[in-house]
Design a protein around this motif. Sequence first.
Motif, PDB file in Angstrom:
ATOM      1  N   GLN A  27      35.534  66.091  30.463  1.00 58.28           N
ATOM      2  CA  GLN A  27      35.335  66.724  28.996  1.00 58.28           C
ATOM      3  C   GLN A  27      36.551  67.283  28.300  1.00 58.28           C
ATOM      4  OE1 GLN A  27      32.033  65.782  27.628  1.00 58.28           O
ATOM      5  NE2 GLN A  27      32.236  64.554  29.157  1.00 58.28           N
ATOM      6  N   TYR A  81      37.606  69.905  23.577  1.00 62.44           N
ATOM      7  CA  TYR A  81      36.698  69.117  24.280  1.00 62.44           C
ATOM      8  C   TYR A  81      36.142  68.047  23.630  1.00 62.44           C
ATOM      9  CZ  TYR A  81      36.801  73.131  27.816  1.00 62.44           C
ATOM     10  OH  TYR A  81      37.186  73.775  28.472  1.00 62.44           O
ATOM     11  N   GLU A  87      37.961  76.055  23.331  1.00 58.70           N
ATOM     12  CA  GLU A  87      37.870  77.312  24.213  1.00 58.70           C
ATOM     13  C   GLU A  87      39.089  77.804  24.007  1.00 58.70           C
ATOM     14  OE1 GLU A  87      35.759  79.865  26.429  1.00 58.70           O
ATOM     15  OE2 GLU A  87      34.984  77.822  25.978  1.00 58.70           O
ATOM     16  N   LEU A 105      40.058  75.986  35.224  1.00 63.22           N
ATOM     17  CA  LEU A 105      38.654  76.301  35.004  1.00 63.22           C
ATOM     18  C   LEU A 105      38.448  75.652  33.625  1.00 63.22           C
ATOM     19  CD1 LEU A 105      36.225  78.429  35.236  1.00 63.22           C
ATOM     20  CD2 LEU A 105      37.384  79.675  33.424  1.00 63.22           C
ATOM     21  N   LEU A 106      39.240  75.364  32.635  1.00 56.56           N
ATOM     22  CA  LEU A 106      39.114  74.717  31.510  1.00 56.56           C
ATOM     23  C   LEU A 106      38.920  73.398  31.786  1.00 56.56           C
ATOM     24  CD1 LEU A 106      41.827  76.232  29.030  1.00 56.56           C
ATOM     25  CD2 LEU A 106      39.479  76.549  28.820  1.00 56.56           C
ATOM     26  N   THR A 108      37.615  71.970  34.258  1.00 61.98           N
ATOM     27  CA  THR A 108      36.128  71.674  34.978  1.00 61.98           C
ATOM     28  C   THR A 108      35.141  71.833  34.035  1.00 61.98           C
ATOM     29  OG1 THR A 108      36.321  73.632  36.035  1.00 61.98           O
ATOM     30  CG2 THR A 108      36.717  71.972  37.274  1.00 61.98           C
ATOM     31  N   GLN A 109      35.306  72.603  33.067  1.00 63.88           N
ATOM     32  CA  GLN A 109      34.030  72.943  32.043  1.00 63.88           C
ATOM     33  C   GLN A 109      33.789  71.727  31.198  1.00 63.88           C
ATOM     34  OE1 GLN A 109      35.365  76.382  30.031  1.00 63.88           O
ATOM     35  NE2 GLN A 109      34.361  77.809  31.562  1.00 63.88           N
ATOM     36  N   ASN A 110      32.610  71.849  30.595  1.00 66.64           N
ATOM     37  CA  ASN A 110      32.033  70.630  29.535  1.00 66.64           C
ATOM     38  C   ASN A 110      32.272  71.156  28.187  1.00 66.64           C
ATOM     39  OD1 ASN A 110      30.068  72.451  29.290  1.00 66.64           O
ATOM     40  ND2 ASN A 110      28.523  71.018  30.172  1.00 66.64           N
ATOM     41  N   CYS A 112      30.551  73.362  26.590  1.00 70.00           N
ATOM     42  CA  CYS A 112      29.722  74.094  26.197  1.00 70.00           C
ATOM     43  C   CYS A 112      29.695  75.520  25.986  1.00 70.00           C
ATOM     44  CB  CYS A 112      28.474  73.783  27.054  1.00 70.00           C
ATOM     45  SG  CYS A 112      26.757  73.092  26.305  1.00 70.00           S
ATOM     46  N   SER A 113      29.936  76.365  24.904  1.00 72.96           N
ATOM     47  CA  SER A 113      29.688  77.575  24.964  1.00 72.96           C
ATOM     48  C   SER A 113      28.481  78.339  25.687  1.00 72.96           C
ATOM     49  CB  SER A 113      30.215  78.028  23.647  1.00 72.96           C
ATOM     50  OG  SER A 113      30.541  79.451  23.667  1.00 72.96           O
ATOM     51  N   SER A 114      29.011  79.223  26.382  1.00 74.10           N
ATOM     52  CA  SER A 114      27.523  79.993  27.053  1.00 74.10           C
ATOM     53  C   SER A 114      27.082  80.884  25.688  1.00 74.10           C
ATOM     54  CB  SER A 114      28.016  80.800  27.920  1.00 74.10           C
ATOM     55  OG  SER A 114      29.099  81.893  27.887  1.00 74.10           O
TER      56      SER A 114
END
Length: 192
Positions: A27, A81, A87, A105-106, A108-110, A112-114
């Motif tokens: 992503q 993304y 991000e 980390l960036l 592997t994330q999608n 979507c902000s938490s």
Amino acid sequence: MSNSHLFLKSGFPRAPLQNGLGRYVCQLQRITLKFCKNNGSSRGMRDFIENHLVDFAKENPGIVVYVKPRRHRTPVLVGEYLNGEREWLNCRNNTKDEISKWIELLKTQNGCSSSLRLRKMWHTDVPSVQGPWTPFLLRSPDANSIEYPNIDASKPLDIPKTATDKLIELFKKQKLEAGDGAEDLLKQKRAE
């Protein structure tokens, strides 16, 4: 109920929830490394760029990498993304190993902000304290340490064996102990 949700961004999640069923699509679309050429707080970023950036770019051809030198500014990682989210990570005084971990980390994330308030089409006076459902909610924690591709990973980890499966295993054990058809069982095991 607190009013802290009033200041969060609201919307529907835009990341694909079934990413990885057919094939995995990373992503992270592009990453920008902003740093200062002279400032001491950018030393780790400069070391990462000199030693590891080319290897990262070769390993991840689907991610566009930009390097942007800026004078007298703190080093920053910006990940963009596929769903349009950005991000920002401040990397002041980070080492090259820490920066490589942040980039991983960036990756592997999608996107979507938490800090997103999930919108819904209904209202209730007594909201749930359990939080929203996610596809990872009832997954076994053993799934985090599996190396893919894995034959056993095709079976869900959090579902116990059925009575039929247990009976089949007992039957195979008895057959092995008795020595009847040992050759057939060896052929079956090799086929599996």
